[in-house]
Scaffold this motif. Structure first.
Motif, mmCIF file in Angstrom:
data_model
loop_
_atom_site.group_PDB
_atom_site.id
_atom_site.type_symbol
_atom_site.label_atom_id
_atom_site.label_comp_id
_atom_site.label_asym_id
_atom_site.label_seq_id
_atom_site.Cartn_x
_atom_site.Cartn_y
_atom_site.Cartn_z
ATOM 1 N N MET A 231 2.103 1.872 -3.393
ATOM 2 C CA MET A 231 1.015 2.378 -4.242
ATOM 3 C C MET A 231 0.805 3.866 -4.011
ATOM 4 O O MET A 231 0.717 4.650 -4.955
ATOM 5 N N LEU A 232 0.739 4.236 -2.741
ATOM 6 C CA LEU A 232 0.462 5.630 -2.422
ATOM 7 C C LEU A 232 1.644 6.525 -2.775
ATOM 8 O O LEU A 232 1.498 7.743 -2.858
ATOM 9 N N ILE B 15 0.837 -1.195 0.000
ATOM 10 C CA ILE B 15 0.000 0.000 0.000
ATOM 11 C C ILE B 15 0.876 1.251 0.000
ATOM 12 O O ILE B 15 0.621 2.218 -0.715
ATOM 13 N N ARG C 273 -7.301 -3.260 -5.511
ATOM 14 C CA ARG C 273 -6.072 -3.897 -5.987
ATOM 15 C C ARG C 273 -5.673 -5.107 -5.156
ATOM 16 O O ARG C 273 -4.660 -5.740 -5.438
ATOM 17 N N VAL D 141 -8.662 -3.983 4.110
ATOM 18 C CA VAL D 141 -7.716 -2.973 3.639
ATOM 19 C C VAL D 141 -7.783 -1.730 4.510
ATOM 20 O O VAL D 141 -6.757 -1.139 4.857
ATOM 21 N N MET E 20 -4.859 0.198 6.532
ATOM 22 C CA MET E 20 -4.557 1.617 6.367
ATOM 23 C C MET E 20 -4.641 2.359 7.694
ATOM 24 O O MET E 20 -3.966 3.366 7.892
ATOM 25 N N MET F 153 -4.754 7.834 -3.308
ATOM 26 C CA MET F 153 -5.871 6.967 -3.685
ATOM 27 C C MET F 153 -6.910 6.931 -2.581
ATOM 28 O O MET F 153 -6.593 7.095 -1.396
ATOM 29 N N GLN G 290 -10.240 2.481 -3.930
ATOM 30 C CA GLN G 290 -9.275 2.243 -5.005
ATOM 31 C C GLN G 290 -8.161 1.311 -4.556
ATOM 32 O O GLN G 290 -7.754 0.406 -5.285
ATOM 33 N N VAL G 291 -7.679 1.540 -3.348
ATOM 34 C CA VAL G 291 -6.634 0.660 -2.832
ATOM 35 C C VAL G 291 -7.170 -0.756 -2.685
ATOM 36 O O VAL G 291 -6.527 -1.732 -3.088
#
Lengths: 114, 114
Positions: free
Chosen positions: A23-24, A20, A37, A45, A49, A29, A33-34
DNA sequence: TAAAGATGAAACCAAACGGTATCACGAAAG
DNA sequence: CTTTCGTGATACCGTTTGGTTTCATCTTTA
């Protein structure tokens, strides 16, 4: 006083959370959206986070009904700083000399245990 | 193929284990010696050291009935390498801030002043 | 206003984690 | 040989972790 290392190290201990973070690092995002994936539920998720947020590694920014999360790479600084203590063991002759001289002048001093 | 980051990150996630790493950075020690420095049983310390061993962060060397453990700092390399991916954010953020200020000094909006 | 979308929050579950106590085993010392 | 010392191994326990399901809340949109 040093920042508490534990929440950041804890957050980094999970591969999903490390993914993550990367990704960020490329886009901010939303949680959805996260979650899209990963092969797990949005709730899972979101928990990840939250751990990242507790480690101050990401930040949330509410936009209407969306919450955009973005990387806070500065919070990795204490982690890399802690790790850099071990640089002396990487075959730098000067550092080897320094560590020999310093010997026990900088004992383990981590104060982040609660 | 990259080494598996997970065992190392996992090992670093516990403050006791981080303390042990720094101890071993100064002397190689037996399990009993390490355990003497903590307020927990030898068995518990040994478990921590096994996790460190699984992360390849320490090594054991049997000497008679003693097992001396020593730091293997090289195993931190993949960890710092992974973290260095994020270097671009504090470095680039500074330069990005500079260019932002040079380019448009009328939007000092969403920058966090440290 | 009603429906749909994105998120928050809580209850729940299996597995992992951090710790203990206990016993077994090989090396060292008497 | 017997004892002792350092360690390995296992069973056990309470808490945390990573995940799900379900429902509530708030915002956008038809």
């Amino acid at each position: 006083m040093q920042p508490d290392l534990q929440p950041a190290f804890r957050a980094l201990a999970d591969p999903t959370r490390r993914d993550i973070l990367r990704m960020l690092g490329q886009n901010r995002m939303s949680i959805g959206q996260v979650a899209d994936r990963f092969d797990m539920t949005r709730a899972a998720v979101r928990k990840h986070m939250r751990v990242l947020e507790e480690g101050n590694l990401i930040r949330f920014e509410t936009h209407g009904r969306e919450r955009l999360s973005s990387l806070n790479a500065e919070a990795l600084r204490p982690v890399t700083d802690w790790l850099s203590w071990f640089d002396r063991f990487w075959d730098d002759k000067l550092s080897a000399l320094q560590s020999t001289l310093a010997e026990d002048s900088s004992a383990p001093d981590e104060k982040d245990r609660t």
